[in-house]
Scaffold this motif. Sequence first.
Motif, short mmCIF file in Angstrom:
data_model
loop_
_atom_site.label_atom_id
_atom_site.label_comp_id
_atom_site.label_asym_id
_atom_site.label_seq_id
_atom_site.Cartn_x
_atom_site.Cartn_y
_atom_site.Cartn_z
N PHE A 151 1.15 -1.44 -0.09
CA PHE A 151 -0.18 -0.12 -0.46
C PHE A 151 0.97 1.13 0.24
CE2 PHE A 151 -3.16 -2.49 1.21
CZ PHE A 151 -3.94 -1.88 0.47
N CYS A 152 2.19 0.93 -0.26
CA CYS A 152 2.58 2.32 0.56
C CYS A 152 4.08 2.45 -0.43
CB CYS A 152 3.27 2.08 1.35
SG CYS A 152 3.72 3.90 2.48
N ALA A 153 4.50 3.55 -1.33
CA ALA A 153 5.84 3.65 -1.34
C ALA A 153 7.14 3.61 0.09
CB ALA A 153 6.56 5.08 -1.85
N TYR A 154 6.95 3.15 1.03
CA TYR A 154 8.08 2.47 2.32
C TYR A 154 8.09 1.15 2.13
CZ TYR A 154 7.91 7.12 4.29
OH TYR A 154 8.49 8.42 4.57
N VAL A 155 7.48 0.08 1.14
CA VAL A 155 8.08 -0.69 0.98
C VAL A 155 9.24 -1.40 0.21
CG1 VAL A 155 7.26 -3.30 0.37
CG2 VAL A 155 5.01 -1.81 1.47
N LEU A 210 -13.79 10.26 4.94
CA LEU A 210 -12.54 9.08 4.63
C LEU A 210 -12.01 9.49 3.79
CD1 LEU A 210 -10.50 7.30 6.62
CD2 LEU A 210 -11.86 5.76 5.52
N CYS A 211 -10.20 9.28 3.64
CA CYS A 211 -9.49 9.29 2.34
C CYS A 211 -10.44 8.49 1.12
CB CYS A 211 -8.48 9.51 2.44
SG CYS A 211 -7.60 9.11 0.53
N PRO A 212 -10.13 8.58 0.03
CA PRO A 212 -11.18 7.57 -0.77
C PRO A 212 -10.11 6.61 -1.36
CG PRO A 212 -10.86 10.12 -1.64
CD PRO A 212 -10.53 10.31 -0.65
N THR A 267 1.78 4.83 8.33
CA THR A 267 1.71 6.17 7.25
C THR A 267 0.84 7.19 7.95
OG1 THR A 267 0.98 4.51 5.98
CG2 THR A 267 3.06 5.63 5.95
N CYS A 268 -0.70 7.22 7.99
CA CYS A 268 -1.28 7.74 8.11
C CYS A 268 -2.17 7.21 8.98
CB CYS A 268 -2.22 8.96 6.79
SG CYS A 268 -3.03 7.21 5.35
N GLU A 269 -3.34 7.47 9.73
CA GLU A 269 -4.00 6.99 10.63
C GLU A 269 -4.71 6.20 9.85
OE1 GLU A 269 -3.96 7.64 14.09
OE2 GLU A 269 -1.89 8.49 13.08
N GLY A 270 -5.59 7.22 8.79
CA GLY A 270 -7.07 6.59 8.26
C GLY A 270 -6.42 4.69 7.86
N LYS A 271 -5.39 4.81 7.30
CA LYS A 271 -4.85 3.73 6.54
C LYS A 271 -4.17 2.44 7.23
CE LYS A 271 -1.40 4.24 3.24
NZ LYS A 271 -0.55 4.43 2.40
N LYS A 272 -3.80 3.49 8.69
CA LYS A 272 -3.68 2.52 10.09
C LYS A 272 -4.96 1.31 10.30
CE LYS A 272 -1.61 4.51 12.81
NZ LYS A 272 -0.44 5.67 13.39
N SER A 320 5.62 13.15 -6.06
CA SER A 320 4.35 12.38 -5.16
C SER A 320 5.00 10.83 -5.35
CB SER A 320 2.75 12.53 -6.60
OG SER A 320 2.01 11.60 -6.75
N CYS A 321 3.97 10.15 -4.72
CA CYS A 321 4.56 9.03 -4.40
C CYS A 321 3.70 8.46 -6.53
CB CYS A 321 3.96 7.85 -3.75
SG CYS A 321 4.91 8.92 -2.30
N THR A 322 3.41 8.97 -6.67
CA THR A 322 3.37 8.76 -8.03
C THR A 322 4.30 9.78 -9.33
OG1 THR A 322 0.85 9.03 -8.37
CG2 THR A 322 0.82 7.03 -9.09
N PRO A 382 10.18 11.75 1.69
CA PRO A 382 8.80 12.82 2.56
C PRO A 382 8.04 12.45 1.93
CG PRO A 382 11.00 13.32 -0.20
CD PRO A 382 10.71 12.12 -0.05
N CYS A 383 7.54 11.34 3.17
CA CYS A 383 5.88 11.96 3.05
C CYS A 383 5.59 12.90 3.95
CB CYS A 383 5.83 10.18 3.18
SG CYS A 383 3.82 9.86 3.37
N ALA A 384 3.95 13.44 3.82
CA ALA A 384 3.60 14.75 4.66
C ALA A 384 2.82 13.73 5.86
CB ALA A 384 1.88 14.99 4.19
N CYS A 407 -10.18 14.30 3.38
CA CYS A 407 -9.91 14.06 3.90
C CYS A 407 -7.87 13.19 4.44
CB CYS A 407 -10.78 12.86 4.54
SG CYS A 407 -12.44 13.55 4.88
N CYS A 408 -6.88 13.95 3.46
CA CYS A 408 -6.07 13.31 3.76
C CYS A 408 -5.29 14.85 4.89
CB CYS A 408 -5.04 13.09 2.59
SG CYS A 408 -3.68 12.41 2.52
N HIS A 409 -5.20 14.62 5.94
CA HIS A 409 -5.24 15.39 6.58
C HIS A 409 -3.54 15.97 6.62
CE1 HIS A 409 -8.76 15.22 7.50
NE2 HIS A 409 -8.96 14.41 9.26
#
Length: 372
Positions: free
Chosen positions: A34-38, A72-74, A102-107, A264-266, A291-293, A324-326
Motif C-alpha cells: 500500500f505504500c512507497a515505503y515498502v 475518510l480518504c477515498p 503511515t497515516c491514521e486512516g490507512k493504519k 508524489s508517490c506516483t 518525504p511523505c507528509a 480527508c487526507c489531513h
Amino acid sequence: MQLKSIEKLMQKFSNRKEQLYKQKEDGRKVFGMFCAYVPIEIILAANAIPVGLCGGKNDTIPIAEEDLPRNLCPLIKSSYGFKKAKSCPYFEASDIVIGETTCEGKKKMFELMEKLVPMHIMHLPHLKDEESLKIWINEVEKLKELVEKETGNKITEEKLKEAIDKVNKLRELFYKLYELRKNKPVPIKGLDVLKIFQFAYLLDIDDTIEVLEDLIKELEERVKKGEGFEGKRILITGCPMVAGNNKIVELIEEVGGVVVGEESCTGTRFFENFVEGYSIEDIAKRYFKIPCACRFKNDERIENIIRLAKELDVDGVVYYTLQCCHTFNIEGSKVEEALKEEGIPIIRIETDYSESDREQLKTRLEAFIEMI
Ligand code: BJ8
C-alpha cells in the motif's frame, strides 16, 4: 502523436493479469503493498512479486462505506472496497499484504482489512531522528525474515545485490525521463507519464524497465527534432494518483497546461534516491528518506518542490489533496507559504474520486492557467 512505448505499456498492462497468475502458478509468491515505503528489493530478492494495491476508483467506495466512515480518504475506502468486493485481480493474487503505519486512516483500516487477508504491518516511525532510523532498519530486517519464511527462499547476498541493482536501474531511467521533461517543448504529456508511474506499481519490473528504455530513446528523438507539447508548464504535488484516478492531470491538460513533473508517490517519491550499498541497512536508509507528509517535520519535501519547480522551469504548481487526507492538506499551508516566498504561483485543489466536481475544478484550473 502517440508514443510506441506508451502503446507497449498499455499492451503489457492488458496482459499483466494473465502473466501474474501464470507466475503464481509457477510457484512465485505475490506481496501486495500500500505504500512507497515498502522496499521492493527484499521481495524481488526472494523471487517474489511486489504489486501495488492502492485503489483509485470510485466504484468500490459504497461497499467500503458499509464498514468505514464516509468522511475518510477515498484512496483508503477504494482500496478496502476492492478487497471486500474481491474485485481486484492484484488483491486476489496477493498471498500476503504489507501495510505500514503511515497515516491514521490507512493504519486503522488495516485493522479491519486483516480480517479479510493475511497482513504484515511495518512500523514506520514518524520522526526522522537516529532512534527512528534504527527502528526502521529493524523493520526492514523483519520484512526480510517474513519474506524468506513466506517464500521458502533464502535472500542471499548475491540475490539482494541483483535486486538492488535492478531497482536502481529503474530509478536511473526515471531520472532520465525527468531530465528529458526539462526540454521545451516537453516531449511527453503528463497523462502518459502518470500511466507509467501507475503501472510501475503493477507490472513486472523487467517489463517496466523495457518500456522505459524504449521511451527514453523515443523522447530523445523527439527532443532532437524539437517535437513535443507547448503549454503552461505545471508541477503537481501532493497525494498519489493511483491507477483509475487521472482526473486532475486530464483537466490540467484539457485547459492548456502540460504537466512536466509530479512530486508524489506516483512521481518523484517513487524513484528519488538510489540504494547506496548492498546491505539491508542501505535499503532501509533509502526508503527512510521518502518525504511523505505523514512524517513529522517534512521540510525536505518543501525543498524538493521548490527545487523541482526551478529545475523543470514550471509556470505554476498544482497542490493536490485527496479529501480527508489531513497530512497532505495541512502540509499544504507550509508549501503554499514557501512557494509564495519564491514567487512561484500555486493553486490548492481538494477532490475525491467522483466526477461531480469535474466542471468546477475545470473552471478553477482554467482560471489559474490563464493567470500564470
Ligand atoms: S509514502 S503518500 S504511498 S502513505 S492520500 S492514504 S496519506 S489519507 S497514500 Fe501514501 Fe505511502 Fe505516504 Fe506515499 Fe493517507 Fe493521505 Fe489517503 Fe494517502
